[in-house]
Write an enzyme that holds these catalytic residues in place. Structure first.
Site, PDB file in Angstrom:
ATOM      1  N   LEU A 121      -8.953  60.269  10.219  1.00 51.42           N
ATOM      2  CA  LEU A 121      -8.785  60.140  11.770  1.00 51.42           C
ATOM      3  C   LEU A 121      -9.522  58.923  12.308  1.00 51.42           C
ATOM      4  O   LEU A 121     -10.604  58.369  12.040  1.00 51.42           O
ATOM      5  CB  LEU A 121      -9.492  61.253  12.568  1.00 51.42           C
ATOM      6  CG  LEU A 121      -9.210  61.243  14.148  1.00 51.42           C
ATOM      7  CD1 LEU A 121      -7.871  61.817  14.193  1.00 51.42           C
ATOM      8  CD2 LEU A 121     -10.284  62.197  14.607  1.00 51.42           C
ATOM      9  N   GLN A 181      -2.176  70.862  16.127  1.00 54.82           N
ATOM     10  CA  GLN A 181      -1.998  69.692  16.656  1.00 54.82           C
ATOM     11  C   GLN A 181      -2.013  68.305  15.852  1.00 54.82           C
ATOM     12  O   GLN A 181      -2.923  68.430  14.917  1.00 54.82           O
ATOM     13  CB  GLN A 181      -3.361  69.376  17.816  1.00 54.82           C
ATOM     14  CG  GLN A 181      -3.390  67.675  18.306  1.00 54.82           C
ATOM     15  CD  GLN A 181      -4.413  67.899  19.271  1.00 54.82           C
ATOM     16  OE1 GLN A 181      -5.389  67.761  19.144  1.00 54.82           O
ATOM     17  NE2 GLN A 181      -3.980  68.133  20.645  1.00 54.82           N
ATOM     18  N   ARG A 204      -4.069  71.146  22.760  1.00 56.48           N
ATOM     19  CA  ARG A 204      -5.560  70.761  23.225  1.00 56.48           C
ATOM     20  C   ARG A 204      -6.006  69.114  23.603  1.00 56.48           C
ATOM     21  O   ARG A 204      -5.233  68.031  22.971  1.00 56.48           O
ATOM     22  CB  ARG A 204      -6.692  70.963  21.795  1.00 56.48           C
ATOM     23  CG  ARG A 204      -8.097  70.583  22.365  1.00 56.48           C
ATOM     24  CD  ARG A 204      -8.945  71.006  21.188  1.00 56.48           C
ATOM     25  NE  ARG A 204      -8.817  70.112  20.166  1.00 56.48           N
ATOM     26  CZ  ARG A 204      -9.235  68.810  19.976  1.00 56.48           C
ATOM     27  NH1 ARG A 204      -9.856  68.141  20.880  1.00 56.48           N
ATOM     28  NH2 ARG A 204      -8.947  67.919  18.592  1.00 56.48           N
ATOM     29  N   GLU A 261      -9.409  58.865  19.334  1.00 53.93           N
ATOM     30  CA  GLU A 261      -8.694  58.632  20.665  1.00 53.93           C
ATOM     31  C   GLU A 261      -9.610  57.733  21.282  1.00 53.93           C
ATOM     32  O   GLU A 261      -8.847  56.901  22.067  1.00 53.93           O
ATOM     33  CB  GLU A 261      -8.357  59.967  21.333  1.00 53.93           C
ATOM     34  CG  GLU A 261      -7.851  59.872  22.672  1.00 53.93           C
ATOM     35  CD  GLU A 261      -7.127  61.161  22.947  1.00 53.93           C
ATOM     36  OE1 GLU A 261      -6.407  62.061  22.085  1.00 53.93           O
ATOM     37  OE2 GLU A 261      -7.193  61.579  24.070  1.00 53.93           O
ATOM     38  N   HIS A 266      -4.521  67.753  12.708  1.00 56.37           N
ATOM     39  CA  HIS A 266      -5.733  67.511  13.075  1.00 56.37           C
ATOM     40  C   HIS A 266      -6.510  68.858  13.555  1.00 56.37           C
ATOM     41  O   HIS A 266      -7.487  69.091  13.213  1.00 56.37           O
ATOM     42  CB  HIS A 266      -5.730  66.423  14.102  1.00 56.37           C
ATOM     43  CG  HIS A 266      -7.057  66.026  14.671  1.00 56.37           C
ATOM     44  ND1 HIS A 266      -8.134  65.803  14.128  1.00 56.37           N
ATOM     45  CD2 HIS A 266      -7.494  66.445  16.225  1.00 56.37           C
ATOM     46  CE1 HIS A 266      -9.026  65.590  14.678  1.00 56.37           C
ATOM     47  NE2 HIS A 266      -8.811  65.740  15.832  1.00 56.37           N
ATOM     48  N   PHE A 325     -10.198  59.506  28.195  1.00 52.06           N
ATOM     49  CA  PHE A 325      -9.564  60.079  27.150  1.00 52.06           C
ATOM     50  C   PHE A 325      -8.066  60.571  27.410  1.00 52.06           C
ATOM     51  O   PHE A 325      -7.954  60.636  28.585  1.00 52.06           O
ATOM     52  CB  PHE A 325     -10.356  61.385  26.556  1.00 52.06           C
ATOM     53  CG  PHE A 325     -10.843  61.262  25.305  1.00 52.06           C
ATOM     54  CD1 PHE A 325     -11.812  60.191  24.988  1.00 52.06           C
ATOM     55  CD2 PHE A 325     -10.747  61.984  24.291  1.00 52.06           C
ATOM     56  CE1 PHE A 325     -12.360  59.973  23.647  1.00 52.06           C
ATOM     57  CE2 PHE A 325     -11.230  61.973  22.923  1.00 52.06           C
ATOM     58  CZ  PHE A 325     -12.089  60.941  22.529  1.00 52.06           C
ATOM     59  N   HIS A 344      -2.623  64.674  15.535  1.00 53.55           N
ATOM     60  CA  HIS A 344      -3.417  63.854  16.248  1.00 53.55           C
ATOM     61  C   HIS A 344      -2.380  62.474  16.173  1.00 53.55           C
ATOM     62  O   HIS A 344      -2.051  61.995  15.027  1.00 53.55           O
ATOM     63  CB  HIS A 344      -4.953  63.644  15.706  1.00 53.55           C
ATOM     64  CG  HIS A 344      -5.644  62.902  16.275  1.00 53.55           C
ATOM     65  ND1 HIS A 344      -5.324  61.342  16.542  1.00 53.55           N
ATOM     66  CD2 HIS A 344      -6.763  63.163  17.319  1.00 53.55           C
ATOM     67  CE1 HIS A 344      -6.375  60.824  17.499  1.00 53.55           C
ATOM     68  NE2 HIS A 344      -7.136  62.017  17.877  1.00 53.55           N
ATOM     69  N   ARG A 350      -1.829  64.289  23.369  1.00 52.48           N
ATOM     70  CA  ARG A 350      -1.896  64.113  22.059  1.00 52.48           C
ATOM     71  C   ARG A 350      -0.451  64.291  21.303  1.00 52.48           C
ATOM     72  O   ARG A 350       0.195  63.652  20.546  1.00 52.48           O
ATOM     73  CB  ARG A 350      -2.785  64.411  21.115  1.00 52.48           C
ATOM     74  CG  ARG A 350      -4.217  63.992  21.370  1.00 52.48           C
ATOM     75  CD  ARG A 350      -5.107  64.689  20.534  1.00 52.48           C
ATOM     76  NE  ARG A 350      -6.478  63.842  20.789  1.00 52.48           N
ATOM     77  CZ  ARG A 350      -7.561  64.538  20.423  1.00 52.48           C
ATOM     78  NH1 ARG A 350      -7.805  65.751  19.568  1.00 52.48           N
ATOM     79  NH2 ARG A 350      -8.704  63.817  20.559  1.00 52.48           N
ATOM     80  N   GLY A 391     -21.418  78.078  15.262  1.00 47.65           N
ATOM     81  CA  GLY A 391     -22.127  78.958  14.548  1.00 47.65           C
ATOM     82  C   GLY A 391     -23.642  78.901  14.583  1.00 47.65           C
ATOM     83  O   GLY A 391     -24.653  79.543  14.901  1.00 47.65           O
ATOM     84  N   GLY A 402     -20.476  80.308   8.690  1.00 50.62           N
ATOM     85  CA  GLY A 402     -19.916  78.750   9.559  1.00 50.62           C
ATOM     86  C   GLY A 402     -21.225  78.381  10.177  1.00 50.62           C
ATOM     87  O   GLY A 402     -22.049  79.063  11.141  1.00 50.62           O
TER      88      GLY A 402
END
Lengths: 326, 570
Positions: free
Chosen positions: B242, B230, B384, B245, B343, B117, B232, B276, B19, B14
């Site tokens: 997306l 989650q 989250r 937010e 999400h 946020f 979103h 969220r 990564g 990754g």
């Protein structure tokens, strides 16, 4: 508040480039007729070909919203980021017969997948990172004013999709040329007040590989899906080369300098003088053409130039605005 | 034909934020590092993060407040020692990224700008317009490249070499020609991303298929808290892409078909900036009670028109582009259509703060590490907070790199042998040659539809049972698959089949873990158990898969701390 938002459909014919370098001697085109909805983008069509018609159809894709840069292809010869181009817009632009091809047919590996090695080599060649001492445990950040931050001029939004690179006619004929994406990347770091590279600006000023070989066709700006305006960045790199005093003494640079000299001297352009200044003794090769132009009254000799009436003012303007060191 | 064996100090799978950050750390210290990625590193899904990255460094803010918001947001399932570690190191991490070149938006005084946020007590999300992930990914990749990390791009990691409690390498193949190779190493790190693509409506990249999770799980190793996915609040209607937010952070409002600003009902104080899970459920509830809008009535309005053109162009330009491309709507002039979209994965490969992957509640796997969305530290618990994911990936990625560096002093290399590639080769062989009548796209469509319908933002025992049965059924049918592409050249059909096999396996983890958690906590909302049940379920799920593909569940204590359990209101 209410927004009337309707979904429409229309029938579109796709002529799709197919090629498997391991199996096919020559590429061929496959036809697909599809009902296309107003919600779809070009990538949805690629997905439907793969998922509903032929699993072996291959293309690169990932983010599906125009930020990863994987899915650039050509539609009717125009570089296009497949996930960001709505089908409605494509039909409005090209009609209901669409030709889907890879970014570069001569680099085709399989269907839309091309060998992009040259693109990444060029990207690597411009020192594609901030050259600075990295404080591994900082307690404060560098202070960068919003004005300085804006100098990047969106160059940091480039997603390396290659749309401009494979639309560039110079890339096509000059394998040393870095290409518009690499120049935009070079500009992104050169414009960063935190960068201390001493070689990058020189590298992008070398003949053949550098900005001076750009033919200013504006194709890169036309096709960029993120509106980065690579040609604008190339122009800024030209200016930086003079500001930083790293412009080489070559014909292209002298052409630019000669322009300015001519304006300072006469207030207007002396074309013959400009060629002489740019080419030096090599001007002899242009004599037959110059002679013909002279006899037809297309150019005047240097002694025949009529100076501008406002030469004083022009000279003041040049003096106050120029930062060139050459 | 013999399979080449490459030897490294560290192999990382990754090339997103986690990564690349780990790789740079190791390479910078003189270690030999390989990063394997199925894309080019700059295509990694970290680059899609839009809104911001949290750090408490303004005068009005404090690390303790960041901790509190994170723990509260997690519905108290986060491990508080890990949260403390993250919040404490956030300011340094972000400034480190800035020093490396990240192009943050700035305040007039030249400092990094921050925006509000959801679920945050203070404007804390540092941002680069609405493309924060992109600048961070570019920066970390560039600096990893600068120090000489070797990237194996367009290589697909198919298996790990795991024996006797120790991981000693990765089996991977080159997507371009299907050449299989063994990457033998003292340390292996997974930074392979999350699993929200199991859902039909999701915000994730095509390539973000969560393969890493089931690669690990197939060796009988645990996955933690997989039921927590989650949703979103703001995905574009129809495709789930997306809309950050940040749109609500900057002042965007939500309206239903009756023109009501419905968040007043659900979160009277925080409104659109509640956490969220709360906002996503509110939206879905409006839609299912018949107050949805749009051509399918499957959306609500997100309205930012009152913010004005200048602010939108300056701070939300990418979002505006997205709504224009996919909906044909210009958010400067009109509200756009959004609904909840799968999400982010809170669950994943269980690790301690240093990134050591767990073999079970008590033991760790030697030489194996994870960071970023594929891991479960757990800093996000049951939900989250916005702008904590890029933080987690960058911060833990970097620190896990440091851990690996330390561990390299004591870990011995176990030499790889040809047989280590046997499982991967068998899997590829089966998919290429099997002559059944099922197709991967059709099966995947069924799975994703089922997960969205039955294991989504609202769940019941009955719906989850349907999901369990469907996944098991689809697994059987997958054995009867047939690929059309038999070529070794860029065989993306084979790749999608491998990815789908993984998706089936980890989907079973999601639904089996969800059916057993008879409470509602954070993103996991059970309509048949609507309250949080701390007495029985203040604990992490640890799920294991046996050789026959059956899941068994165990639980692990949550690390509590100074932030005491409270009811969660916004």
């Amino acid at each position: 508040m209410s927004t009337e938002h309707k979904i429409t459909t229309q029938k579109v014919n796709f002529k799709v480039f197919r090629f498997n370098a391991d199996e096919d001697y020559l590429p061929y085109y496959e036809n697909y007729d599809m009902e296309v909805t107003s919600e779809e983008v070009v990538l949805d069509i690629l997905n439907r070909i793969k998922w509903d018609h032929d699993g072996s159809f291959s293309y690169r894709r990932s983010c599906r919203h125009g930020i990863c840069g994987a899915c650039a292809i050509k539609v009717n010869g125009r570089s296009t980021l497949a996930c960001k181009e709505s089908m409605n817009d494509m039909v409005a632009l090209f009609g209901k017969e669409l030709v889907i091809e890879p970014l570069s047919i001569k680099r085709a590996v399989k269907d839309m997948v091309i060998d992009k090695a040259d693109f990444w080599e060029k990207h690597d060649a411009i020192t594609p990172y901030l050259v600075a001492e990295i404080d591994e445990n900082p307690t404060t950040e560098n202070l960068v004013s919003p004005k300085d931050a804006q100098k990047l001029d969106e160059a940091d939004l480039c997603i390396q999709c290659g749309a401009c690179h494979y639309a560039c006619p110079v890339v096509e004929i000059n394998e040393d040329f870095f290409g518009p994406a690499a120049f935009a990347a070079a500009y992104r770091f050169e414009a960063d007040v935190r960068d201390n590279s001493e070689s990058r600006l020189k590298d992008v000023n070398e003949e053949r590989q550098g900005v001076w070989d750009c033919v200013k066709c504006f194709e890169c700006a036309q096709v960029c899906p993120k509106d980065i305006d690579p040609i604008g960045k190339i122009t800024k790199l030209h200016q930086m080369a003079f500001q930083e005093g790293v412009a080489n003494n070559n014909v292209a640079v002298r052409h630019a300098v000669g322009f300015k000299k001519s304006i300072v001297k006469n207030g207007v352009l002396d074309e013959g003088g400009l060629v002489l200044y740019s080419e030096g003794p090599a001007i002899v090769k242009h004599l037959p053409v110059a002679f013909k132009m002279f006899t037809k009254g297309k150019i005047v000799p240097p002694w025949g130039i009529t100076k501008s009436e406002n030469l004083d003012e022009i000279q003041k303007l040049v003096k106050s605005s120029s930062t060139a060191k050459f | 034909m013999s399979i080449p064996i490459y030897t490294y100090d560290a192999v990382i799978v990754g090339a997103g934020l986690a990564g690349c950050a780990a790789a740079r750390e190791l390479q910078n210290a003189g270690k030999k590092v390989a990063v394997i990625t199925k894309l080019h590193p700059l295509r990694s899904h970290s680059g899609a993060a839009q809104g911001g990255i949290n750090a408490a460094f303004s005068d009005e803010d404090s690390v303790e407040l960041h901790e509190f918001d994170t723990v509260k947001g997690s519905d108290y399932l986060a491990d508080q020692d890990a949260v403390e570690f993250m919040c404490k190191n956030a300011p340094e991490t972000i400034r480190w990224a800035e020093k490396m070149g990240a192009a943050f938006s700035r305040k007039p005084d030249g400092k990094i700008a921050q925006r509000p946020f959801g679920g945050q007590s203070s404007p804390r999300a540092c941002f680069a317009k609405d493309r924060t992930g992109l600048t961070l990914l570019q920066t970390v990749y560039e600096q990893a490249y600068r120090v000489g990390v070797k990237f194996w791009d367009e290589w697909y990691a198919a298996d790990i070499i795991y024996k006797d409690g120790k991981v000693s390498g990765v089996v991977a193949f080159n997507i371009r020609d299907m050449q299989v190779a063994i990457f033998n190493a003292k340390t292996v790190m997974f930074a392979t991303g999350g699993y929200a693509r199991a859902y039909k409506i999701n915000s994730n990249a095509h390539a973000n298929t969560g393969d890493g999770l089931s690669i690990v799980a197939r060796h009988g190793l645990p996955l933690e808290d997989m039921e927590f996915v989650q949703f979103h609040p703001s995905g574009l209607s129809g495709n789930g892409v997306l809309i950050s937010e940040a749109a609500r952070g900057e002042g965007g409002r939500l309206y239903n078909a009756k023109g009501e600003r419905f968040m007043e009902k659900y979160a009277p104080n925080a409104l659109e900036l509640a956490s969220r899970d709360v906002v996503a459920r509110a939206i879905l509830n409006e839609i299912r009670e018949g107050r949805g809008v749009g051509p399918r009535k499957d959306a609500v309005y997100l309205d930012v028109t009152h913010l004005g053109k200048d602010l939108i162009m300056n701070k939300l330009p990418e979002l505006r582009e997205l709504a224009m491309t996919f909906l044909g709507l210009d958010m400067i002039k009109e509200p756009i259509l959004i609904s909840a979209t799968a999400h982010y994965s809170m669950g994943g490969i269980p690790v301690d703060i240093d990134g050591h992957a767990r073999k079970n509640n008590k033991e760790f796997i030697e030489g194996f590490y994870a960071a970023g969305e594929c891991s479960c530290v757990s800093v996000h618990g049951a939900n989250r907070l916005g702008a904590n994911s890029v933080l987690e990936a960058l911060l833990f990625g970097r620190f896990v790199g440091k851990t690996m560096l330390k561990d390299l002093e004591s870990i011995e290399l176990r030499k790889a042998v040809q047989e280590d590639a046997a499982t991967a080769l068998k899997e590829i062989e089966f998919l290429l040659n099997n002559n059944g009548n099922e197709s991967v796209p059709a099966l995947r469509e069924e799975l994703q539809q089922c997960m969205t319908a039955n294991a989504g933002a609202f769940r019941t025992k009955e719906s989850l049972q349907i999901a369990v049965d469907t996944v098991k059924e689809l697994r059987k049918r997958f054995k009867n698959v047939r690929l059309r592409d038999k070529s070794k050249l860029f065989n993306t059909e084979l790749q999608e089949a491998l990815e789908f096999g993984h998706m089936l396996d980890y989907s079973l983890f999601i639904v089996e873990s969800a059916i057993a958690r008879e409470e509602s906590r954070g993103a996991h909302y059970r309509e048949d158990f609507q309250n949080r049940d701390d007495e029985n379920f203040l604990k992490h799920t640890m799920a294991y898969m046996d050789k026959d593909g059956n899941i068994s569940l165990d639980y692990m204590d949550v690390v509590l701390g100074k932030h005491e359990l409270r009811e969660r209101n916004y």
